[in-house]
Design an enzyme around this catalytic site. Structure first.
Site, PDB file in Angstrom:
ATOM      1  CG  ASP A  21      23.695 -11.822  14.252  1.00  0.00           C
ATOM      2  OD1 ASP A  21      24.218 -12.629  13.466  1.00  0.00           O
ATOM      3  OD2 ASP A  21      24.306 -11.258  15.179  1.00  0.00           O
ATOM      4  CG  ASP A 115      26.529 -15.076  10.500  1.00  0.00           C
ATOM      5  OD1 ASP A 115      27.041 -14.120   9.901  1.00  0.00           O
ATOM      6  OD2 ASP A 115      26.888 -15.441  11.629  1.00  0.00           O
ATOM      7  CD  GLU A 116      25.909  -9.117  11.406  1.00  0.00           C
ATOM      8  OE1 GLU A 116      25.771  -8.143  12.157  1.00  0.00           O
ATOM      9  OE2 GLU A 116      27.005  -9.685  11.220  1.00  0.00           O
TER      10      GLU A 116
END
Length: 366
Positions: A21, A115-116
């Site tokens: 993350d 983003d993860e």
């Protein structure tokens, strides 16, 4: 035996799952690219009256500013907050860079957003024995190539890996071993469970379920009766069990956004105003992922919690934000006058045509 050794032991059934993350991704990119913003409270999003915070820097979070917060509320909580317009093409390009780093270690990558992502490194491409070392190497390379920080959680299933990544944020990593799993979950408030939102959390609290241990003390039958098809999932994760695989190239089914009002509404104009930030949220994700859809669905939850949905499908994908607004408002107009006051509205786009950067189904609560 150490925590990491327990996760990375030789037992064939123990999977090695990493959840990566990025830390305050959009805001961190803006601070990286503009030195004047470093160390200052930054919000990515619109500062206008109807604006919404897409991301907040850690300096802003200290004041309670968070993503999906109304910009006026954020500014009230942090008067020195600096608003920056989002640059989604830049974020998308960096996300591709990060995904290439993932791909050096495993082909089994399940992106959740820009983003993860989850990574299954049970068999990793570089033959690194310990999953913690794979995570460390990935984080170091992300920092070296992008200048950005990432946090990581390492465990034997997806649920615990995601919990672990939150445990040492920002810029840290944490391992939850098989020996730790059940104990780690038992003290966790149900509202912290990934997949349990405010409404389900409130229902659980009303039933006397406040922690993982409270759920664990219930029978599977009790959970199924009270929570339907999700009951079994809650039952097992309260025991640290989650058999869901990391699904590479998972195809998104739909993208949606919904909001619950502080005061129930019935007027068309007031409801149409509330639809616009929902459409903005949906279309923003379409832009970042390259997705386009052909079916627009309007969700209406009335004050008595009755839910209706209305959909419209078109021959070609919805071309732009204004067209999506027109379809959503058109569906709402067809229901007027409404029989009851409304507590929640939602908009979703489905029948998606997805490119290489496809991501799984995602609903934003704003």
């Amino acid at each position: 035996m150490s925590e990491s050794d327990a996760v990375d032991g030789d037992a064939p059934r123990v999977r090695k799952i990493i959840h990566i993350d990025m830390d305050a991704f959009y805001a961190s990119v803006e601070q990286r690219d503009n030195p004047d913003l470093r160390g200052k409270p930054v919000a990515v999003g619109g500062s206008a009256e109807r604006g919404v915070v897409a991301a907040a820097s850690y300096e802003a979070r200290k004041f309670g500013v968070r993503s999906a917060m109304a910009s006026v509320t954020a500014k009230r909580q942090c008067p020195d907050l600096i608003f920056v317009k989002p640059r989604f093409e830049v974020y998308k390009a960096i996300s591709r860079q990060i995904r290439e780093i993932f791909a050096e270690h495993t082909e089994i990558i399940e992106p959740l957003s820009l983003d993860e992502a989850y990574l299954d490194v049970t068999e990793n491409l570089q033959g690194i024995p310990l999953a913690r070392d794979v995570a460390l190497r990935i984080r170091e390379k992300i920092k070296a190539e992008t200048g950005l920080n990432a946090s990581a959680g390492i465990s034997y299933n997806k649920f615990l890996a995601k919990l672990a990544s939150d445990h040492r944020k920002p810029n840290g990593q944490f391992v939850i071993s098989p020996e730790m799993g059940a104990a780690f979950v038992e003290t966790l408030p149900v509202g912290k469970f990934h997949g349990i939102g405010p409404a389900t959390s409130a229902k659980m609290n009303a039933l006397g379920l406040f922690t993982g241990l409270d759920i664990r003390n219930q029978t599977l039958e009790f959970m199924n009766v009270n929570f339907g098809k999700s009951g079994a999932y809650y039952y097992w994760i309260s025991r640290g069990v989650d058999e869901r695989p990391v699904r590479a190239n998972r195809i998104r089914k739909s993208i949606g956004a919904e909001t619950t009002f502080s005061t129930d509404l019935s007027d068309f104009e007031a409801l149409a105003v509330e639809l616009r930030p929902l459409v903005d949220k949906v279309w923003r994700h379409c832009e970042t992922s390259g997705s386009r859809g052909r079916t627009v669905t309007l969700k209406i939850k009335f004050a008595d919690f009755e839910i209706i949905t209305r959909s419209r499908s078109v021959a070609t994908p919805v071309a732009g934000r204004d067209e999506l607004v027109r379809f959503a408002c058109g569906l709402l107009e067809l229901e007027m006058p409404l029989p009851k006051r409304v507590r929640l509205l939602g908009v979703s786009l489905s029948s998606l045509q997805v490119g290489d950067d496809a991501e799984p189904q995602l609903t934003f609560e704003i």
